[in-house]
Design an enzyme around this catalytic site. Structure first.
Site, short mmCIF file in Angstrom:
data_model
loop_
_atom_site.label_atom_id
_atom_site.label_comp_id
_atom_site.label_asym_id
_atom_site.label_seq_id
_atom_site.Cartn_x
_atom_site.Cartn_y
_atom_site.Cartn_z
N GLU A 1 0.85 -1.19 0.00
CA GLU A 1 0.00 0.00 0.00
C GLU A 1 0.89 1.25 0.00
O GLU A 1 1.89 1.30 0.73
CB GLU A 1 -0.90 0.03 1.24
CG GLU A 1 -1.96 1.10 1.15
CD GLU A 1 -2.87 1.16 2.38
OE1 GLU A 1 -4.04 1.51 2.23
OE2 GLU A 1 -2.39 0.84 3.48
N ALA B 1 0.97 -0.49 10.98
CA ALA B 1 0.53 -1.83 10.63
C ALA B 1 -0.15 -1.76 9.26
O ALA B 1 -0.46 -0.68 8.77
CB ALA B 1 -0.43 -2.39 11.68
N ASN C 1 -3.05 -6.30 5.10
CA ASN C 1 -3.04 -7.32 4.05
C ASN C 1 -3.99 -8.46 4.42
O ASN C 1 -3.97 -8.97 5.54
CB ASN C 1 -1.62 -7.91 3.91
CG ASN C 1 -0.56 -6.85 3.84
OD1 ASN C 1 -0.57 -6.00 2.98
ND2 ASN C 1 0.37 -6.90 4.79
N HIS D 1 -7.96 -2.52 14.81
CA HIS D 1 -8.07 -1.66 13.62
C HIS D 1 -7.81 -2.47 12.36
O HIS D 1 -8.59 -2.43 11.40
CB HIS D 1 -7.05 -0.52 13.75
CG HIS D 1 -7.00 0.41 12.59
ND1 HIS D 1 -7.50 1.69 12.63
CD2 HIS D 1 -6.50 0.27 11.32
CE1 HIS D 1 -7.31 2.29 11.47
NE2 HIS D 1 -6.71 1.43 10.66
N GLU D 2 -6.70 -3.20 12.35
CA GLU D 2 -6.33 -3.95 11.14
C GLU D 2 -7.34 -5.06 10.85
O GLU D 2 -7.63 -5.34 9.68
CB GLU D 2 -4.92 -4.52 11.29
CG GLU D 2 -3.83 -3.49 11.53
CD GLU D 2 -3.85 -2.34 10.53
OE1 GLU D 2 -4.16 -2.57 9.35
OE2 GLU D 2 -3.54 -1.21 10.94
N GLU E 1 -10.07 3.84 6.24
CA GLU E 1 -9.37 4.19 7.47
C GLU E 1 -10.25 4.80 8.54
O GLU E 1 -10.09 4.50 9.73
CB GLU E 1 -8.19 5.13 7.15
CG GLU E 1 -7.16 4.53 6.21
CD GLU E 1 -6.53 3.24 6.75
OE1 GLU E 1 -6.69 2.94 7.95
OE2 GLU E 1 -5.90 2.52 5.96
#
Length: 847
Positions: A121, A254, A257, A289-290, A312
């Site tokens: 990214e 972080a 993926n 979050h991820e 986000e």
């Protein structure tokens, strides 16, 4: 300026077969990529960057092609449009930029080692393999990975490995996904596995430089997060596994993926014996979050980078929703107030700031979209407003429908608003577009005018701002029943104030719980009423009162001196959130004093009046039976007491250092940075400096590293500060991922500012080459703007950065930060005398 081209319009891939052969010793990549897709015309383009393209075949025949480096492209002339299979052979070099495919370096028992990982990214997949590297260009991927493997290595990717033949690892075909989410890694890794209730395999992996028990916390949080999201979204996790991998070198915090989430080590590895509660909270929110992204961002992806907020902002809100459900005793929404809300309000008040939704006109601008205070923090506040407005049940229903309609595909902001609007029966899009499409936020002025309660809205600026008559649809969240839910006009007359005050029996207030993105300016009558009833305020309301006045003072809507008698009202609070914000505001007073002056001594005395009672109560060391709030408050109170030169604080902290000098890692993690800092500031020596720097080099504990950095950059010795700067380009001492923190620390130290500033001016080319390929690079300019406060420094800043305004990746930051420094200088010149006089008066009053 490079041209922004959408390659997906002309060629739409459906499947990739990737063969990648990596040689670590030679630092090379050899690749073969097969792409099956639909060509809309005979002249198409495929992304590549830094690839040496050897050949291109169309349906088995050699094709005419040309490499266009300016547009990161391979221009291919096809014989026929329609369904096409491309076969591309290439080679490339591994780099050390932490982008694309790259090595991470670490040591185990003094032996240097490396693991290979990926970071694609925003648009670095093209550095690993030829592809249409755009979010909308979703396809399936079959990866075959070969490398110079030796015994004891682990190989990971988005999907499970299905076989290994002749040294080639073959992985199961992915679901349909964007190129920037493809990931793999390999090296000498340790891992721990578990499984969710629904059968999803969860794993946490890291290097063997860490203890095995450092994987446990993340494994638990990851497992419970996936289970929470499956229930909350009412949508199953779409992959067989969810791996979490800590990389020793990682530019971002972080990266989501799909199926192989990567992290900085400090945001995943937790030593249960040496990690403070606030750090555990932070790690939990990063993981949550991820994993929120596995649905919101991965399953459904923004169509183009201008809707980055869709990814986000939502994940930033959901991390708090999830952790609050997993660990309700942590009161995680308090962390939202002190981090996300505070950052968003400060950044968003500068004229020229980007809106949450931003158009992208140049490829170099894509990475500039990742403004943490706007796309993450402001965007998440925006969604908290939505959640409060429509309720949790409607939010969950809307999200379930949103995922069902757009899964394995792409969406735009309007699609989200449509789903939430249909679920709630509220026109969410109309309300939220005023926040999404406009930069900045309003100050709502509340006054009693001719007996009537009158509210007005106007854009709030810190520093110079151009008034363009923006207005917002504001959720007022008042404690008075007569006040409407939304304010859409410039002015609103509510009703007879005296009647409402008598009926309600409490002071009038707006924005209860501080969830909406605006601040309030009360007139003297309303504000006096609040101050006379502060015992009725909850912790968030206390924070909000300080927050709004601090911002009004920063914007020179009120005199800064009005903050001075306010802070002592809350100085004995037992709330860690209130303590954190109180000392954040008090630390802002430091910009108005110079070192070693009468004014600085008076400010230290003021800090003593703020911190003395809580320091007596809390002390330096944790006590049996103390609350989590006490544990979290102690670092803020101790830091203030040390700044105040409190003799007991200095002595007790020094005694703790002496008692622990042979194993500093054992010092209670919450206060450890201040124990080390106290030693550096008050008991400095060359031996101490060398000892701490050596500790920094050898420890694998990210929290301990951060504590040492914090302490050493506070050095009162110019030569020591210069010595730190001499290590800025020594990756064996300071990794590039950690350099910004060291640079900011030395720059903020008056003893080191000249050396740090000279370094960045002299070594900008080296910095750009080392970290210039990712979203962190412009933030070096941001940290300078947080420090500089004199006209001399402003002129030097402008002289150095204005010639770089033609760089689209830096231009917005340079313009904004010039204004930030200018407004700080104006503020100091205007408010300094009044503030310092108020501090002296307050100390005299409290004696």
């Amino acid at each position: 300026m490079a041209e922004l081209l959408r390659f997906y319009n002309d060629f739409q891939p459906s499947h990739y077969d990737l063969y990648i052969d990596i040689n670590r010793s030679k630092k090379t990549i050899v690749g073969k990529t097969t792409i099956v897709g639909e060509a809309k015309k005979t002249d198409i383009a495929i992304h590549q960057k830094y690839l040496n393209v050897k050949s291109v075949k169309e349906n088995g025949k050699n094709a005419e092609f040309k490499v266009d480096d300016a547009n990161d492209a391979i221009l291919i002339k096809l014989e026929n449009a329609g369904k096409t299979e491309l076969f591309i052979e290439y080679d490339a070099e591994l780099t050390d930029t932490m982008m694309g495919i790259y090595p991470s370096y670490y040591e185990v028992d003094g032996q240097k080692k490396q693991i290979i990982g990926t970071q694609f990214e925003t648009n670095a997949a093209r550095q690993a393999f030829p592809c249409v590297d755009e979010p909308e260009a979703k396809a399936t991927f079959s990866l075959a990975l070969k490398y110079d493997e030796h015994e004891g290595e682990t190989t990971l990717s988005n999907m499970p490995e299905i076989k290994c033949e002749d040294g080639v690892h073959y992985f199961q075909e992915t679901v349909r996904m964007s190129t920037y989410l493809v990931a793999f890694a390999f090296g000498e890794l340790q891992g721990k596995l578990t499984e969710t209730k629904s059968g999803v395999k969860i794993g946490v992996f890291g290097t063997k430089a860490h203890k095995s028990k450092e994987l446990d916390f993340a494994l638990d949080i990851a497992k419970r997060s996936i289970e929470f999201y499956e229930d909350y979204y009412q949508t199953p996790y779409p992959l067989p596994h969810s791996w979490q991998l800590a990389l020793p070198d990682f530019s971002a915090g972080a990266m989501e993926n799909w199926g192989l989430v990567t992290y900085r080590e400090v945001y995943l590895m937790v030593d249960p014996d040496h990690t403070a509660l606030d750090q555990k909270k932070l790690v939990a929110t990063v993981i949550a979050h991820e994993l929120a992204h596995q649905w919101f961002g991965d399953l459904v992806t923004m169509k183009w980078w201008d809707d980055l907020w869709l990814n986000e902002s939502f994940a930033n809100m959901m991390e708090y929703v999830a952790v609050d459900a997993l660990e309700p005793d942590w009161n995680i929404w308090e962390m939202f107030q002190t981090s996300e809300a505070a950052a968003a309000l400060l950044r968003d008040a500068t004229d020229g700031v980007q809106s949450v939704h931003v158009e992208v006109n140049d490829p170099a601008e894509i990475d500039t979209l990742f403004d943490g205070a706007i796309v993450y923090a402001k965007g998440s506040r925006m969604l908290v407003m939505v959640r409060s407005l429509i309720g949790d049940d409607a939010l969950r229903k809307g999200l379930k429908n949103y995922f069902a309609e757009h899964k394995y595909s792409n969406a735009a902001g309007a699609d989200l608003w449509k789903a939430l609007g249909e679920a709630s029966g509220i026109d969410v899009g109309t309300i939220m577009n005023s926040w999404l499409e406009q930069p900045g936020y309003p100050v709502v002025s509340a006054r009693v005018d001719d007996g009537k309660l009158v509210l007005t809205q106007k854009q709030f600026f810190i520093g110079k701002g151009k008034e363009v008559s923006r207005k917002w649809q504001i959720p007022l969240n008042s404690n008075y029943e007569e006040v409407p839910d939304l304010m859409a006009d410039k002015e609103l007359v509510v009703g007879d104030y005296a009647e409402m005050r008598q009926k309600e029996g409490k002071p009038f207030r707006l924005n209860l719980e501080n969830n909406a993105h605006f601040i309030v300016e009360y007139d003297d009558e309303l504000f006096k009423d609040i101050l006379e009833n502060t015992e009725e305020l909850d912790d968030i309301s206390e924070l909000q009162l300080m927050q709004d006045l601090y911002l009004l003072a920063e914007g020179q809507k009120i005199d800064y001196k009005e903050l001075v008698p306010l802070l002592p009202l809350f100085a004995n609070s037992k709330s860690s959130m209130v303590n954190q914000y109180l000392y954040s505001v008090a630390n802002g007073f430091k910009k108005f004093v110079e070192a070693d002056t009468k004014e600085e001594k008076e400010l230290r005395r003021y800090f003593e009046t703020l911190s003395s009672e809580n320091f007596k109560r809390l002390g330096v060391l944790p006590k049996d039976g103390e609350t989590a709030e006490d544990e979290l408050s102690r670092p803020f109170v101790l830091s203030a007491a040390l700044y105040a030169k409190n003799e007991d604080a200095i002595k007790e902290t020094h005694d703790l250092f002496v008692a622990s000098k042979d194993n500093l890692l054992e010092v209670s993690a919450g206060i450890r940075p201040y124990v080390l800092m106290n030693e550096v500031v008050n008991f400095s020596s060359d031996d101490l400096f060398d000892k701490l720097l050596e500790e920094y080099r050898k420890t694998a504990d990210g929290g301990y590293k951060a504590d040492i950095r914090y302490a050493l950059t506070k050095t009162p010795d110019i030569k020591s500060a210069e010595k730190i700067v001499s290590y800025f380009e020594d990756a064996d001492t300071i990794k590039p991922q950690d350099l910004r923190g060291w640079f900011q620390g030395v720059l903020a130290n008056e003893k080191g500012q000249e050396a740090a500033w000279n370094w960045i001016c002299d070594e900008w080319g080296w910095l750009e080459k080392t970290v210039g390929g990712d979203m962190e690079f412009p933030t070096y300019i941001t940290v300078i703007s947080k420090v500089f406060k004199t006209r001399k420094r402003l002129e030097e800043f402008k002289r150095f950065f204005e010639p770089k305004l033609d760089n689209p990746g830096l231009a917005r930051e340079i313009k904004m930060d010039t204004e930030v420094i200018q407004s700080r200088i104006n503020l100091i010149e205007t408010q300094k005398a009044g503030l310092n006089a108020a501090i002296e008066k307050e100390i005299a009053r409290l004696r």
